[in-house]
Design a protein around this motif. Structure first.
Motif, short mmCIF file in Angstrom:
data_model
loop_
_atom_site.label_atom_id
_atom_site.label_comp_id
_atom_site.label_asym_id
_atom_site.label_seq_id
_atom_site.Cartn_x
_atom_site.Cartn_y
_atom_site.Cartn_z
N PRO A 289 0.79 -1.41 0.32
CA PRO A 289 -0.11 -0.09 0.10
C PRO A 289 0.76 1.21 0.05
O PRO A 289 0.24 2.43 -0.31
N GLY A 290 1.92 1.14 0.32
CA GLY A 290 2.89 2.32 0.45
C GLY A 290 2.68 3.37 1.59
O GLY A 290 2.23 2.54 2.60
N PRO A 291 2.80 4.60 1.66
CA PRO A 291 3.05 5.16 0.58
C PRO A 291 4.46 5.25 0.11
O PRO A 291 5.31 5.02 1.03
N PHE A 292 4.83 5.37 -0.98
CA PHE A 292 6.12 5.50 -1.70
C PHE A 292 6.39 7.12 -1.85
O PHE A 292 5.75 7.56 -2.58
N ASN A 293 7.19 7.67 -1.08
CA ASN A 293 7.57 9.12 -1.21
C ASN A 293 8.93 9.07 -1.71
O ASN A 293 10.17 8.74 -1.41
N VAL A 294 8.86 9.70 -3.02
CA VAL A 294 10.09 9.85 -3.81
C VAL A 294 10.29 11.27 -4.30
O VAL A 294 9.37 12.07 -4.46
N PRO A 295 11.53 11.68 -4.59
CA PRO A 295 11.84 13.21 -5.21
C PRO A 295 11.55 13.05 -6.56
O PRO A 295 11.44 12.07 -7.29
N GLU A 296 11.31 14.11 -7.38
CA GLU A 296 11.11 14.25 -8.69
C GLU A 296 12.40 13.75 -9.29
O GLU A 296 13.51 14.08 -9.18
N GLY A 297 12.19 13.06 -10.58
CA GLY A 297 13.17 12.41 -11.21
C GLY A 297 13.67 10.96 -10.98
O GLY A 297 14.57 10.44 -11.64
N ALA A 298 13.13 10.61 -9.55
CA ALA A 298 13.49 9.24 -9.14
C ALA A 298 12.82 8.16 -10.23
O ALA A 298 11.70 8.46 -10.74
N THR A 299 13.43 7.17 -9.95
CA THR A 299 12.60 5.99 -10.63
C THR A 299 12.17 5.19 -9.43
O THR A 299 12.77 4.69 -8.42
N VAL A 300 10.98 4.79 -9.54
CA VAL A 300 10.08 3.85 -8.49
C VAL A 300 9.57 2.56 -9.28
O VAL A 300 9.03 2.90 -10.34
N LYS B 137 7.64 12.50 -12.05
CA LYS B 137 6.94 13.93 -12.09
C LYS B 137 5.84 14.18 -10.82
O LYS B 137 5.37 13.19 -10.43
N LEU B 138 5.92 15.43 -10.60
CA LEU B 138 4.85 15.69 -9.49
C LEU B 138 3.53 15.27 -9.65
O LEU B 138 2.86 14.60 -8.93
N SER B 139 3.20 15.44 -11.23
CA SER B 139 1.97 14.91 -11.63
C SER B 139 1.77 13.36 -11.56
O SER B 139 0.58 12.90 -11.82
N ASP B 140 2.73 12.61 -11.06
CA ASP B 140 2.71 11.01 -11.11
C ASP B 140 1.98 10.93 -9.79
O ASP B 140 1.76 9.67 -9.58
N SER B 141 1.89 11.83 -8.91
CA SER B 141 1.36 11.51 -7.46
C SER B 141 -0.15 10.87 -7.61
O SER B 141 -1.02 11.65 -8.10
N ALA B 142 -0.30 9.52 -7.09
CA ALA B 142 -1.74 9.41 -7.39
C ALA B 142 -1.69 7.90 -6.42
O ALA B 142 -0.47 7.27 -6.04
N LEU C 288 1.76 6.67 -4.24
CA LEU C 288 2.86 7.17 -4.74
C LEU C 288 2.41 8.87 -4.50
O LEU C 288 1.83 9.51 -4.93
N ARG C 289 3.87 9.32 -3.79
CA ARG C 289 3.84 10.87 -3.64
C ARG C 289 5.23 11.28 -4.07
O ARG C 289 6.26 11.02 -3.64
N VAL C 290 5.23 12.32 -4.93
CA VAL C 290 6.40 12.55 -5.74
C VAL C 290 6.53 14.16 -5.27
O VAL C 290 5.71 14.86 -5.45
N LYS C 291 7.64 14.31 -4.63
CA LYS C 291 8.16 15.78 -4.22
C LYS C 291 9.05 16.53 -4.44
O LYS C 291 9.85 15.82 -5.28
N SER C 292 8.88 17.59 -4.44
CA SER C 292 10.03 18.61 -5.58
C SER C 292 11.09 18.73 -4.43
O SER C 292 11.09 18.55 -3.08
#
Lengths: 115, 111
Positions: free
Chosen positions: B8-19, B79-84, B107-111
């Protein structure tokens, strides 16, 4: 095209009240579905229809009834609402042609709270 | 045991990361496999189908291992917009093309 629409978007019911959720699709799809989504559970199929005038039970049908009098509409009824039916309800539809057979298109959902 | 299981995550990743997300399914008769995306308080939408040979759609790559009953989704250059929430979905040909949904991976993508 509007795709799949649902009404209402929100509703609060008291235990024992009844209501009908309406789903409409303008894509001429044969198959239509009602799901409920609860936290940590994933979407679960309540009832489905493979064509106008036909309905069938899904995996969690108890407490719900459905009707498909017109191809474009699929109605979900709650005869006597219970708090356990508090959920988000999604309607979906799919075609039966070609490679798109399995893609289901979802409506925006109805958030129902039963107190 | 749930038919489709996901972390279930959440997966918290920085922009540009591979997940990468993984999913397992229990019904060996499952025939079709998908990843759906669901934004907060929105309906699920098809992200991509998953084919036996693996398939790619831009920054997204999906893989299927039928022997292990395992599906994966790789997102490159997040991308930030991948957060979902990403839903793993299988079709078993029951209940009129019933789709069985996993509970989703956040997934939460953070700047």
């Amino acid at each position: 095209n509007a795709g799949v629409t649902q009404t209402p978007k929100f509703r609060v019911l008291k235990t024992g009240q009844s209501m009908t959720l309406l789903c409409a699709q303008d894509m001429n799809h044969e198959y239509m579905y009602w799901y409920r989504q609860d936290p940590g559970m994933g979407l679960r199929l309540i009832h489905y229809s493979v064509g106008e005038g036909t309905t069938a039970k899904g995996e969690v049908p108890d407490g719900y009834n459905v009707s498909r009098l017109k191809k474009q509409n699929f109605l979900l009824g709650l005869e006597s609402a219970a708090p356990s039916q508090t959920s988000v309800y999604f309607c979906a539809s799919s075609s039966t042609l070609g490679l798109d057979t399995y893609e289901q298109y979802f409506g925006p959902g109805t958030r129902l709270t039963v107190t | 045991r749930k038919e489709v299981e996901q972390d279930p995550g959440p997966f918290n990743v920085p922009e540009g990361a591979t997940v990468a997300f993984n999913c397992t399914y229990s019904n060996s008769a499952s025939q079709s496999f998908f990843w759906y995306r669901q934004d907060c308080r929105k309906e699920p939408k098809l992200l991509m189908s998953v084919y036996s040979s693996g398939n790619e759609d831009g920054r997204f790559t999906a893989q299927l291992n039928r022997a292990s009953q395992y599906i994966s989704l790789l997102i490159r250059d997040s991308k930030l917009s991948d957060s979902a929430t990403y839903l793993c979905v299988v079709n078993t040909m029951e209940y009129g093309n019933k789709l069985v949904f996993g509970a989703g991976t956040i997934l939460r993508v953070k700047s």
